[in-house]
Design an enzyme around this catalytic site. Structure first.
Site, PDB file in Angstrom:
ATOM      1  N   HIS A   1       0.820  -1.230   0.000  1.00 26.24           N
ATOM      2  CA  HIS A   1       0.000   0.000   0.000  1.00 26.24           C
ATOM      3  C   HIS A   1       0.846   1.269   0.000  1.00 26.24           C
ATOM      4  CE1 HIS A   1      -4.282  -1.476   0.945  1.00 26.24           C
ATOM      5  NE2 HIS A   1      -3.569  -2.478   0.466  1.00 26.24           N
TER       6      HIS A   1
ATOM      7  N   GLU B   1     -10.275   0.072  -9.294  1.00 25.24           N
ATOM      8  CA  GLU B   1     -10.874   1.253  -9.930  1.00 25.24           C
ATOM      9  C   GLU B   1      -9.971   1.849 -11.000  1.00 25.24           C
ATOM     10  OE1 GLU B   1     -11.553   4.211  -6.936  1.00 25.24           O
ATOM     11  OE2 GLU B   1     -13.060   3.014  -5.879  1.00 25.24           O
TER      12      GLU B   1
ATOM     13  N   ARG C   1      -6.694   4.409  -2.434  1.00 24.00           N
ATOM     14  CA  ARG C   1      -6.326   3.248  -1.615  1.00 24.00           C
ATOM     15  C   ARG C   1      -4.884   2.818  -1.879  1.00 24.00           C
ATOM     16  NH1 ARG C   1      -6.638  -2.374  -1.861  1.00 24.00           N
ATOM     17  NH2 ARG C   1      -7.111  -3.352   0.143  1.00 24.00           N
TER      18      ARG C   1
ATOM     19  N   GLY D   1      -8.393  -2.614  -5.465  1.00 21.17           N
ATOM     20  CA  GLY D   1      -9.494  -2.695  -4.520  1.00 21.17           C
ATOM     21  C   GLY D   1      -9.168  -3.698  -3.423  1.00 21.17           C
TER      22      GLY D   1
END
Ligand SMILES: [Ca+2]
Ligand SMILES: [Ca+2]
Length: 483
Positions: free
Chosen positions: A174, A261, A236, A255
């Site tokens: 992330h 997305e 995200r 996601g």
């Protein structure tokens, strides 16, 4: 299956109709005319068939035995520059296939699982006046940074470094990221939420944002939020970022287990995360969506396809791909080609290409001549036997008929495929592959001219491509679509 079902249905409708006509029951005939005939006509309108791209792709390998190449960037020197997760910055000449090692960043933190390490890079907007490169990487399990490196053209290496963002909260995954230089010489950096979720909505945090900064590290005065690097918030784990027509900025992000997305980024826009995932469509999201004007994605994928690098294609070399976004998929092991409308604010159609051919694809880059580079990302997983020398960078070009080598002609009529293949001086293996990489048909060709006729029951759920491996090492691909 589709054919069988619809044709049986159609026959059934016809038979029933004829039966009723013959039995002379006016009321029931009226019902048929009102309800069943329109249904039959819907089927007529929805006639679909297989079609083939006009482009035959020629695929070659430009670099092998790499370790998770992460970002591919067209170099101002004609080479394709790329980062590797372990901290290497290299450049390859796509013609000679010579790979040059430019620099190893010494303090890169790489987790054995998940996703940290050296990620994105871009060139200084003022190159060649200012020969410098920006790189984003993890230097700790809980932190990443953006660093500017000065480039020594004589020695083909980096000489000095200076921090732009010295310490950004990070995680074993992330972190994002992707860097893009805009026409106005500002730079965009897409950063992940570092698993801190709610910071994506906090303007005081750099995480979960698409940032915009000047090359000297200062904050552009025309950024949407006063004294903030944030250009767009609510992201995200974005690993795709690219500019389209008119400077439109698109991103893609992973996601959770659903709702990957692709977004058309708005200046000061809020893409919703973590309050909204994908569209505003769940009761739990409505409170947020009622108070914030959420930028909803152009497309979502559920379950996830794992989108990484994103590129915009608008070259005549591959006409099917004009005004398209090209999305590299890790989990779905394919290149997703999304046709945009003229305004660039919606996606009209998507097609997947090269499924399983390169296996996991980490990034995609469009060269100035309209050819395309992709890189595999297979050292993160148990590599299949056919990918032993991975990771690789591949070069995808529109195949030109040169010399004695003739074109591959593909004709598709309904479920009949006809291939005319003429290669006077070399052998070839021709294979029809399904979406999942299964072989439908395989044939060795050795005669000078051969016409192959293949009949197969195409399923609309599947996608197919023809793979033609020439004896001289060239690999030709022709994609088939159900439309
Ligand atoms: Ca979103
Ligand atoms: Ca949603």
């Amino acid at each position: 299956v589709f054919y069988v079902v619809t044709s049986n249905f159609s026959t059934l409708v016809e038979q029933t109709f004829m039966q009723l006509i013959l039995t002379f029951e006016p009321m029931r005939c009226l019902l048929i005319l009102l309800f069943i005939l329109p249904m039959a006509c819907v089927e007529c309108d929805a006639q679909k068939a297989w079609s083939a791209d006009s482009t035959t792709f020629e695929i070659s390998t430009v670099a092998t035995n790499l370790s998770i190449p992460w970002d591919l960037v067209n170099g101002p020197d004609g080479r394709l520059w790329f980062t590797e997760k372990q901290g290497w910055i290299k450049a390859v000449d796509p013609v000679s296939k010579k790979v040059d090692t430019i620099h190893l960043i010494p303090n890169v933190f790489v987790s054995t699982i998940e996703n940290s390490g050296l990620h994105s890079m871009c060139f200084h907007p003022s190159w060649p006046d200012t020969m410098a490169v920006f790189c984003h990487y993890s230097f700790d399990s809980l932190a990443s940074k953006l660093v500017r490196f000065d480039y020594d053209v004589q020695r083909d290496t980096f000489i000095n470094s200076s921090d732009i963002f010295a310490s950004i909260p990070g995680a074993r995954s992330h972190n994002g990221s992707r860097l893009v230089v805009a026409d106005d010489s500002t730079i965009y950096l897409a950063l992940g939420d570092a698993y801190l979720f709610q910071v994506a909505q906090d303007l005081a945090s750099l995480n979960g944002k698409i940032l915009r900064f000047n090359p000297d590290g200062s904050c552009p005065k025309d950024n949407p939020f006063k004294s903030s690097y944030a250009y767009s918030l609510g992201h995200r784990n974005p690993q795709g970022l690219t500019l389209g027509r008119g400077g439109k900025l698109y991103n893609s992000e992973h996601g959770t287990s659903a709702n990957d997305e692709v977004n058309l980024i708005q200046k000061g826009g809020n893409c919703g995360w973590p309050n909204v995932s994908g569209q505003c469509d769940l009761p739990i999201e409505m409170g947020f969506c009622d108070t914030v004007d959420v930028v909803e994605p152009l497309v979502t994928w559920s379950p996830t396809s794992a989108p990484s690098g994103l590129a915009f294609y608008d070259h005549q070399a591959i006409p099917e791909w004009r005004n398209c976004l090209l999305q590299a998929f890790l989990k779905d092991k394919s290149l997703c080609v999304m046709k945009l409308n003229e305004q660039g604010d919606s996606i009209l159609q998507e097609q997947r290409y090269f499924t399983n051919l390169f296996y996991r694809i980490r990034d995609v880059e469009v060269a100035s001549d309209g050819s395309v580079f992709v890189c595999s990302s297979n050292r993160e997983v148990k590599k299949p036997k056919s990918h032993e020398n991975d990771d690789k960078i591949y070069h995808i070009k529109a195949h030109q008929n040169a010399g004695k080598t003739q074109s591959v002609n593909t004709k598709v009529n309904g479920d009949q495929l006809q291939v005319t293949f003429s290669v006077p001086d070399q052998q070839a293996t021709i294979t029809l592959l399904t979406f999942f990489g299964g072989i439908v048909f395989e044939k060795e060709i050795s005669t000078s001219t051969e016409k192959i006729e293949l009949y197969w029951q195409g399923s609309e759920w599947d996608q197919y491509f023809l793979s033609i491996k020439l004896a001289d090492g060239r690999h030709l691909i022709r994609q088939l679509h159900w439309q």
